[in-house]
Design an enzyme around this catalytic site. Structure first.
Site, PDB file in Angstrom:
ATOM      1  N   CYS A 157       0.809  -1.231   0.000  1.00  0.00           N
ATOM      2  CA  CYS A 157       0.000   0.000   0.000  1.00  0.00           C
ATOM      3  C   CYS A 157       0.837   1.274   0.000  1.00  0.00           C
ATOM      4  CB  CYS A 157      -0.911   0.025   1.221  1.00  0.00           C
ATOM      5  SG  CYS A 157      -2.076  -1.316   1.206  1.00  0.00           S
TER       6      CYS A 157
HETATM    7  N1  CO8 Z   1     -21.692  -8.992   0.409  1.00  0.00           N
HETATM    8  C1  CO8 Z   1     -22.597  -9.021   1.407  1.00  0.00           C
HETATM    9  N2  CO8 Z   1     -22.260  -9.182   2.699  1.00  0.00           N
HETATM   10  C2  CO8 Z   1     -20.964  -9.345   2.985  1.00  0.00           C
HETATM   11  C3  CO8 Z   1     -19.955  -9.322   1.998  1.00  0.00           C
HETATM   12  C4  CO8 Z   1     -20.364  -9.151   0.660  1.00  0.00           C
HETATM   13  N3  CO8 Z   1     -19.491  -9.119  -0.351  1.00  0.00           N
HETATM   14  N4  CO8 Z   1     -18.770  -9.502   2.580  1.00  0.00           N
HETATM   15  C5  CO8 Z   1     -19.000  -9.610   3.891  1.00  0.00           C
HETATM   16  N5  CO8 Z   1     -20.329  -9.525   4.141  1.00  0.00           N
HETATM   17  C6  CO8 Z   1     -21.021  -9.645   5.427  1.00  0.00           C
HETATM   18  C7  CO8 Z   1     -20.252 -10.526   6.384  1.00  0.00           C
HETATM   19  O1  CO8 Z   1     -20.622 -11.881   6.210  1.00  0.00           O
HETATM   20  C8  CO8 Z   1     -20.684 -10.004   7.729  1.00  0.00           C
HETATM   21  O2  CO8 Z   1     -21.917 -10.562   8.096  1.00  0.00           O
HETATM   22  P1  CO8 Z   1     -22.205 -10.962   9.624  1.00  0.00           P
HETATM   23  O3  CO8 Z   1     -22.123  -9.665  10.386  1.00  0.00           O
HETATM   24  O4  CO8 Z   1     -23.565 -11.546   9.541  1.00  0.00           O
HETATM   25  O5  CO8 Z   1     -21.124 -11.926   9.990  1.00  0.00           O
HETATM   26  C9  CO8 Z   1     -20.911  -8.517   7.465  1.00  0.00           C
HETATM   27  O6  CO8 Z   1     -21.084  -8.365   6.053  1.00  0.00           O
HETATM   28  C10 CO8 Z   1     -19.762  -7.669   7.914  1.00  0.00           C
HETATM   29  O7  CO8 Z   1     -18.537  -8.238   7.401  1.00  0.00           O
HETATM   30  P2  CO8 Z   1     -17.128  -7.618   7.653  1.00  0.00           P
HETATM   31  O8  CO8 Z   1     -16.929  -7.482   9.135  1.00  0.00           O
HETATM   32  O9  CO8 Z   1     -16.082  -8.368   6.903  1.00  0.00           O
HETATM   33  O10 CO8 Z   1     -17.359  -6.216   6.933  1.00  0.00           O
HETATM   34  P3  CO8 Z   1     -16.810  -4.789   7.264  1.00  0.00           P
HETATM   35  O11 CO8 Z   1     -17.931  -3.908   7.573  1.00  0.00           O
HETATM   36  O12 CO8 Z   1     -15.638  -4.824   8.181  1.00  0.00           O
HETATM   37  O13 CO8 Z   1     -16.263  -4.351   5.819  1.00  0.00           O
HETATM   38  C11 CO8 Z   1     -14.225  -4.309   4.568  1.00  0.00           C
HETATM   39  C12 CO8 Z   1     -15.344  -5.158   5.146  1.00  0.00           C
HETATM   40  C13 CO8 Z   1     -14.805  -3.424   3.501  1.00  0.00           C
HETATM   41  C14 CO8 Z   1     -13.189  -5.239   3.956  1.00  0.00           C
HETATM   42  C15 CO8 Z   1     -13.605  -3.448   5.683  1.00  0.00           C
HETATM   43  O14 CO8 Z   1     -13.294  -4.251   6.801  1.00  0.00           O
HETATM   44  C16 CO8 Z   1     -12.351  -2.741   5.242  1.00  0.00           C
HETATM   45  O15 CO8 Z   1     -12.288  -2.086   4.237  1.00  0.00           O
HETATM   46  N6  CO8 Z   1     -11.334  -2.799   6.044  1.00  0.00           N
HETATM   47  C17 CO8 Z   1     -10.068  -2.136   5.713  1.00  0.00           C
HETATM   48  C18 CO8 Z   1      -9.433  -2.972   4.717  1.00  0.00           C
HETATM   49  C19 CO8 Z   1      -8.247  -2.334   4.086  1.00  0.00           C
HETATM   50  O16 CO8 Z   1      -7.938  -1.176   4.102  1.00  0.00           O
HETATM   51  N7  CO8 Z   1      -7.534  -3.166   3.507  1.00  0.00           N
HETATM   52  C20 CO8 Z   1      -6.350  -2.762   2.878  1.00  0.00           C
HETATM   53  C21 CO8 Z   1      -6.268  -3.571   1.742  1.00  0.00           C
HETATM   54  S1  CO8 Z   1      -4.619  -3.827   1.342  1.00  0.00           S
HETATM   55  C22 CO8 Z   1      -4.156  -2.658   0.264  1.00  0.00           C
HETATM   56  O17 CO8 Z   1      -4.725  -1.589   0.237  1.00  0.00           O
HETATM   57  C23 CO8 Z   1      -3.076  -3.021  -0.705  1.00  0.00           C
HETATM   58  C24 CO8 Z   1      -2.647  -4.470  -0.604  1.00  0.00           C
HETATM   59  C25 CO8 Z   1      -1.958  -4.911  -1.833  1.00  0.00           C
HETATM   60  C26 CO8 Z   1      -2.853  -4.958  -3.057  1.00  0.00           C
HETATM   61  C27 CO8 Z   1      -3.551  -6.240  -3.268  1.00  0.00           C
HETATM   62  C28 CO8 Z   1      -4.244  -6.276  -4.605  1.00  0.00           C
HETATM   63  C29 CO8 Z   1      -4.954  -7.590  -4.925  1.00  0.00           C
END
Ligand code: CO8
Length: 374
Positions: A157
């Site tokens: 990142c």
């Molecule tokens: N559709 C519907 N519902 C879903 C989905 C979906 N696709 N996915 C999850 N849910 C549900 C889950 O099952 C869960 O249900 P329940 O509460 O019943 O268990 C509910 O939604 C909540 O799930 P989460 O807790 O997983 O959801 P969040 O509200 O935390 O959101 C995110 C998920 C969007 C992933 C959030 O946690 C986030 O963005 N976090 C930060 C992540 C971040 O910044 N990551 C950095 C990524 S790395 C980077 O930027 C570069 C890396 C290198 C590049 C790689 C390229 C491939």
């Protein structure tokens, strides 16, 4: 004499293909239905868990992402494939990453009024490299006709900001006068489109930045780099285990743990406070506070992260004018997000205005550049 380092031009290459949430999620849901039908027996005995549907409402609310650009759309939405089709190129053809790097680089060079002769060094810095050697940077250097030297860097990142840090230091140390930093973020081949939690997060892009010593600047839209700040803290909460050892490991080189995977909630909880404190400390070094910033070009992973960070620092949400969002249409583009935001939203600042570029994510890594409009 210590050189004043200047960002004198940026370039943005955007793929011609895009995928909306609706298209992506329709495909994922068809894939999940097929998986559940094919595995009905194992699901019935509890051996494996049925895949629930993904939802466009969830994706937009949880991340702010509505659409993403993609280098090659073919294959991604095919439920029998779920990955792009990218033909292998021969050794005498320009490689895919070099191609998109060159596109962005040419735009940055034009914006900075630079020719190949003006550039001393090329840094290609991104989240993945399509090969270990020869360096993509050296291929780009050759394609653009740049003398001097080039090298590749990987910092996930924070690859773009850390790449700019290296350029800043080279110019300060007078080992280079003008440096081209490029971030060809061709991430789609590493996305697990069969994983409901992460299939929507990423998009492809390439960005480029010219940094140079003040004495050679001719661009009318340029920023002094006031200072840089870097931070890392090891975490496996964002990880890909793909690598050259896979061949000797005798494991599936394309298994789920070899692709991008994360503990999104933990990342959110850990990284937001770290990034906010990082920015506060960086500004404090110059007796500045968050209120002194005209613009925040923040990492573009998740709109809720950016909102939380600006709230912690300003005591209120930053406006879109203060902290522009590009992830709605570009999605998370690994290290390039803050550079895309800078490229699209910097011309209106006036002389003396301060802004900050800041990346945060995998590593964990946080990188910032405090800049001031010239
Ligand atoms: N559709 C519907 N519902 C879903 C989905 C979906 N696709 N996915 C999850 N849910 C549900 C889950 O099952 C869960 O249900 P329940 O509460 O019943 O268990 C509910 O939604 C909540 O799930 P989460 O807790 O997983 O959801 P969040 O509200 O935390 O959101 C995110 C998920 C969007 C992933 C959030 O946690 C986030 O963005 N976090 C930060 C992540 C971040 O910044 N990551 C950095 C990524 S790395 C980077 O930027 C570069 C890396 C290198 C590049 C790689 C390229 C491939």
């Amino acid at each position: 004499m210590t050189q004043q380092v200047v960002i004198s031009g940026t370039g943005l290459w955007t793929p011609k293909h895009s995928i909306t949430n609706e298209e992506l999620i329709d495909s994922y849901n068809d894939y999940a239905d097929k998986f559940n039908t094919e595995n009905a027996d194992k699901i019935a005995t509890g051996e494996i868990v049925a895949k629930p549907h993904s939802s466009a409402e969830f994706v937009e609310k949880a991340s702010g992402i509505k659409s993403r650009y993609i280098y090659e759309k073919e294959g991604v939405l095919d439920i029998n494939r779920m990955r792009p089709v990218i033909a292998e190129r021969s050794d005498d053809q320009l490689s895919n990453q070099a191609e998109i790097a060159v596109e962005a680089a040419r735009k940055a060079m034009k914006a900075a009024n630079k020719t190949a002769d003006d550039i001393d060094a090329v840094i290609v810095s991104c989240a993945y490299l399509q090969r270990s050697y020869p360096a993509i940077a050296i291929e780009v250097q050759s394609e653009l006709g740049i003398k001097g030297f080039g090298f590749d860097m990987l910092v996930a990142c924070s690859a773009a900001t850390f790449g700019m840090h290296r350029a800043y230091e080279m110019i300060k140390a007078e080992t280079a006068k003008t440096v081209l930093v490029i971030n060809p973020e061709l991430v789609s081949p590493q996305i697990n489109y069969t994983d409901r939690d992460s299939h929507f997060i990423f998009g492809d892009v390439a960005t480029a930045i010219i940094l140079e010593a003040e004495e050679t600047v001719t661009s009318h839209n340029a920023y002094n780099v006031v200072s840089t700040k870097a931070f890392t803290q090891f975490s496996s909460n964002i990880r890909s285990n793909h690598g050259y050892l896979n061949r000797a490991n005798d494991t599936d080189p394309y298994g789920a743990d070899k692709l991008f995977h994360q503990e999104g909630r933990k990342v959110f909880k850990d990284v937001c406070p770290l990034a906010a404190e990082h920015i506060r400390e960086h500004l404090a070094k110059h007796d500045l506070t968050p209120k002194d910033l005209t613009r925040w070009w923040l990492h573009q992973a998740n709109i809720n992260m950016n909102t939380l960070i600006s709230k912690r620092l300003l005591g209120r949400e930053a406006t879109l004018e203060e902290a522009p969002i590009v992830l709605d249409r570009y999605a998370n583009t690994a290290s390039a997000g803050s550079v895309i935001a800078f490229n699209l939203y910097n011309e209106d600042l006036v002389k003396g205005d301060y802004g900050i570029l800041c990346s945060f994510g995998a590593g964990y890594s946080i990188g910032s550049l405090l800049v001031q409009k010239r």
